[in-house]
Design a protein around this motif. Structure first.
Motif, short mmCIF file in Angstrom:
data_model
loop_
_atom_site.label_atom_id
_atom_site.label_comp_id
_atom_site.label_asym_id
_atom_site.label_seq_id
_atom_site.Cartn_x
_atom_site.Cartn_y
_atom_site.Cartn_z
N ALA A 24 0.84 -1.20 0.00
CA ALA A 24 0.00 0.00 0.00
C ALA A 24 0.87 1.25 0.00
N SER A 25 0.43 2.25 -0.73
CA SER A 25 1.13 3.54 -0.74
C SER A 25 0.09 4.65 -0.87
N GLY A 26 0.55 5.87 -0.71
CA GLY A 26 -0.37 7.01 -0.77
C GLY A 26 -0.78 7.43 0.63
N PHE A 27 -2.05 7.71 0.80
CA PHE A 27 -2.57 8.13 2.11
C PHE A 27 -2.85 6.87 2.94
N ILE A 28 -1.81 6.32 3.53
CA ILE A 28 -1.92 5.03 4.18
C ILE A 28 -2.27 5.13 5.66
N SER A 29 -2.12 6.29 6.26
CA SER A 29 -2.50 6.40 7.67
C SER A 29 -4.01 6.24 7.77
N GLY A 30 -4.44 5.52 8.73
CA GLY A 30 -5.87 5.32 8.91
C GLY A 30 -6.42 4.08 8.24
N ILE A 31 -5.55 3.32 7.52
CA ILE A 31 -6.02 2.06 6.94
C ILE A 31 -6.37 1.11 8.06
N ASN A 32 -7.58 0.54 8.01
CA ASN A 32 -8.02 -0.38 9.03
C ASN A 32 -7.96 -1.82 8.51
N ASN A 33 -8.99 -2.25 7.80
CA ASN A 33 -9.00 -3.61 7.24
C ASN A 33 -8.14 -3.69 6.00
N MET A 34 -7.44 -4.81 5.87
CA MET A 34 -6.78 -5.15 4.60
C MET A 34 -7.12 -6.60 4.31
N GLY A 35 -7.25 -6.91 3.04
CA GLY A 35 -7.63 -8.28 2.75
C GLY A 35 -7.39 -8.68 1.32
N TRP A 36 -7.78 -9.90 1.04
CA TRP A 36 -7.67 -10.49 -0.29
C TRP A 36 -9.03 -11.02 -0.72
N TYR A 37 -9.38 -10.71 -1.95
CA TYR A 37 -10.57 -11.23 -2.59
C TYR A 37 -10.12 -11.96 -3.85
N ARG A 38 -11.02 -12.75 -4.41
CA ARG A 38 -10.71 -13.41 -5.68
C ARG A 38 -11.95 -13.48 -6.55
N GLN A 39 -11.69 -13.55 -7.84
CA GLN A 39 -12.79 -13.66 -8.81
C GLN A 39 -12.39 -14.65 -9.88
N ALA A 40 -13.15 -15.73 -9.95
CA ALA A 40 -12.94 -16.75 -10.98
C ALA A 40 -13.81 -16.40 -12.19
N PRO A 41 -13.46 -16.91 -13.37
CA PRO A 41 -14.25 -16.60 -14.58
C PRO A 41 -15.71 -16.98 -14.39
N GLY A 42 -16.59 -16.05 -14.68
CA GLY A 42 -18.02 -16.30 -14.60
C GLY A 42 -18.59 -16.28 -13.20
N GLN A 44 -18.78 -14.27 -9.15
CA GLN A 44 -18.66 -13.00 -8.46
C GLN A 44 -17.38 -12.97 -7.63
N ARG A 45 -16.91 -11.75 -7.39
CA ARG A 45 -15.76 -11.59 -6.52
C ARG A 45 -16.15 -12.02 -5.10
N GLU A 46 -15.25 -12.75 -4.45
CA GLU A 46 -15.55 -13.26 -3.11
C GLU A 46 -14.39 -13.00 -2.16
N ASN A 58 -10.08 -13.17 9.49
CA ASN A 58 -11.27 -13.92 9.12
C ASN A 58 -11.01 -14.55 7.76
N TYR A 59 -11.43 -15.79 7.58
CA TYR A 59 -11.18 -16.52 6.35
C TYR A 59 -12.47 -17.08 5.77
N ALA A 60 -12.50 -17.20 4.45
CA ALA A 60 -13.56 -17.96 3.82
C ALA A 60 -13.42 -19.42 4.23
N ASP A 89 -9.05 -23.00 -6.71
CA ASP A 89 -8.49 -21.74 -6.23
C ASP A 89 -8.07 -20.82 -7.38
N THR A 90 -8.15 -21.33 -8.60
CA THR A 90 -7.79 -20.53 -9.76
C THR A 90 -8.69 -19.31 -9.87
N ALA A 91 -8.08 -18.14 -9.93
CA ALA A 91 -8.84 -16.88 -9.97
C ALA A 91 -7.86 -15.72 -10.09
N VAL A 92 -8.42 -14.55 -10.32
CA VAL A 92 -7.65 -13.32 -10.14
C VAL A 92 -7.81 -12.90 -8.69
#
Length: 115
Positions: A24-42, A44-46, A58-60, A89-92
């Protein structure tokens, strides 16, 4: 604004491991949650995993016991260690950050798991 840049994606065989990193860069002060999402073809992002500034996580259900999220507040990074990878697990994978009620996204990194 917060900029998020992911790295570490790639192609791996089933059962293998990958480690994703997000800076992360830029206005980084005050960042609370950080996480990872993924989206497989066809599909929704999860949510994959999220880590709060205090370190709570917290995990899926689909990744519990296989993936581990970690965070370095001093370096403004969040990592995702992925073990025992499966073809499903294949996804972006997208890095995500929440700051003062605003949500920011990275551009994503492709993870492909071959069977």
């Amino acid at each position: 604004q917060v900029q998020l840049v992911e790295s570490g994606g790639g192609l791996v065989q089933a059962g293998g491991s990958l480690r994703l990193s997000c800076k992360a860069s830029g206005f980084i002060s005050g960042i609370n949650n950080m996480g990872w999402y993924r989206q497989a073809p066809g599909k929704q992002r999860e949510l994959v995993a999220v880590i709060i500034r205090d370190g709570s996580t917290n995990y899926a259900d689909s990744v519990k016991g296989r993936f581990t999220i970690s965070r370095d507040n001093a370096k403004n990074t969040v990592d995702l260690q992925m073990n025992s990878l499966k073809p499903e697990d294949t996804a972006v994978y997208y890095c995500n950050a929440e700051r003062l009620r605003s949500i920011f996204w990275g551009r994503g990194t492709q993870v492909t798991v071959s069977s």
